[in-house]
Design a protein around this motif. Structure first.
Motif, short mmCIF file in Angstrom:
data_model
loop_
_atom_site.label_atom_id
_atom_site.label_comp_id
_atom_site.label_asym_id
_atom_site.label_seq_id
_atom_site.Cartn_x
_atom_site.Cartn_y
_atom_site.Cartn_z
N SER A 117 0.85 -1.19 0.00
CA SER A 117 0.00 0.00 0.00
C SER A 117 0.89 1.24 0.00
N PHE A 118 0.32 2.33 -0.48
CA PHE A 118 1.05 3.60 -0.56
C PHE A 118 0.05 4.72 -0.34
N THR A 119 0.44 5.70 0.47
CA THR A 119 -0.45 6.82 0.78
C THR A 119 0.14 8.11 0.24
N ALA A 133 3.18 21.55 -21.78
CA ALA A 133 2.09 21.32 -22.73
C ALA A 133 0.74 21.21 -22.04
N SER A 134 -0.28 21.70 -22.73
CA SER A 134 -1.65 21.58 -22.21
C SER A 134 -2.06 20.12 -22.15
N GLY A 135 -2.92 19.78 -21.23
CA GLY A 135 -3.42 18.42 -21.12
C GLY A 135 -4.05 18.17 -19.77
N ARG A 136 -4.52 16.96 -19.59
CA ARG A 136 -5.11 16.55 -18.31
C ARG A 136 -4.04 15.80 -17.52
N TYR A 137 -3.83 16.24 -16.29
CA TYR A 137 -2.79 15.68 -15.44
C TYR A 137 -3.41 15.12 -14.16
N ARG A 138 -2.70 14.20 -13.53
CA ARG A 138 -3.13 13.66 -12.25
C ARG A 138 -1.93 13.03 -11.55
N ILE A 139 -2.14 12.68 -10.30
CA ILE A 139 -1.12 11.96 -9.52
C ILE A 139 -1.41 10.46 -9.67
N ASP A 140 -0.39 9.71 -10.02
CA ASP A 140 -0.48 8.25 -10.11
C ASP A 140 0.35 7.62 -9.00
N VAL A 141 -0.10 6.46 -8.51
CA VAL A 141 0.69 5.65 -7.59
C VAL A 141 1.15 4.43 -8.38
N VAL A 142 2.45 4.17 -8.32
CA VAL A 142 3.06 3.10 -9.10
C VAL A 142 3.59 2.02 -8.16
N TYR A 178 5.85 4.23 -5.42
CA TYR A 178 6.10 5.67 -5.46
C TYR A 178 4.93 6.40 -6.13
N ARG A 179 4.95 7.73 -6.07
CA ARG A 179 3.94 8.55 -6.72
C ARG A 179 4.60 9.36 -7.81
N LYS A 180 3.80 9.76 -8.80
CA LYS A 180 4.34 10.61 -9.87
C LYS A 180 3.21 11.41 -10.50
N LEU A 181 3.58 12.51 -11.14
CA LEU A 181 2.64 13.32 -11.89
C LEU A 181 2.60 12.77 -13.31
N THR A 182 1.37 12.57 -13.84
CA THR A 182 1.20 11.96 -15.16
C THR A 182 0.28 12.80 -16.02
#
Length: 187
Positions: A117-119, A133-142, A178-182
């Motif tokens: 698990s990851f918080t 660049a323009s677009g839709r972004y979110r935080i992903d947990v990997v 880990y987490r990352k911006l996607t």
């Protein structure tokens, strides 16, 4: 006659060693062997080998936002969000009660587990630069994962006899999450 018996034992021993050395493990693999009974040359043992496979990625939908080039955008979550990842099978179902404990110990040595698990804390924010660049972004947990093979065998001077040979398609590596911006979509 006595010389032939000794020679046959030596040849058998050399064959066993040759077989063990000829087992190749890919460079991306890690392996650990645990002795169940006897010793590593004559007895029962379990070899657990992990191989890298695709990671599981879980998007945090509450963090999704549209970013427009020319503006600065901040992406985060308003409250902590936890994501979890499970193995494709349990050790109990795969190994049975007799070998589960030893398999669990070997998995721990190799950094894989049945569950991870990851918080992402509410304090986590990403700032997207105005030049991005323009677009839709979110935080992903990997969750990086491994395919894991369990091989239980009896080892004698005549060679190895397979007792159990099972594979779990993927097991998460809890300490590597880990987490990352996607950027998950265009504008």
């Amino acid at each position: 006659m006595h010389i032939f018996k000794k020679l046959r034992k030596i040849v058998s021993f050399v064959l066993v060693i040759s077989c063990l050395l000829s087992i190749t493990i890919p460079a991306s693999a890690a392996s650990v062997t645990k002795v169940i009974s006897g010793n590593s040359r004559y007895g029962r043992a379990m070899r657990v080998t992990t191989y890298s496979t695709t990671a599981a990625v879980y998007g945090i939908t509450s963090s999704q936002a549209l970013h427009t080039k020319g503006y600065t955008t901040t992406i985060g979550v308003s409250s902590s969000v936890s994501k979890s990842c499970s193995a494709s099978a349990t050790l109990s179902a795969t190994m049975g009660a007799n070998y589960r404990g030893l398999a669990l110990s070997a998995c721990g040595s190799l950094g894989v587990s049945e569950q991870a698990s990851f918080t992402v804390a509410s304090s986590v924010n990403y700032t997207i630069d105005s030049k991005t660049a323009s677009g839709r972004y979110r935080i992903d947990v990997v969750f990086p994962r491994n395919k894991t093979n369990f091989y239980v065998y009896n080892s004698t001077a005549k060679g190895n006899t397979t007792i159990l040979n099972k594979t779990i398609s993927f097991m998460p590596r809890p300490h590597d999450a880990y987490r990352k911006l996607t950027r998950y979509a265009g504008a």
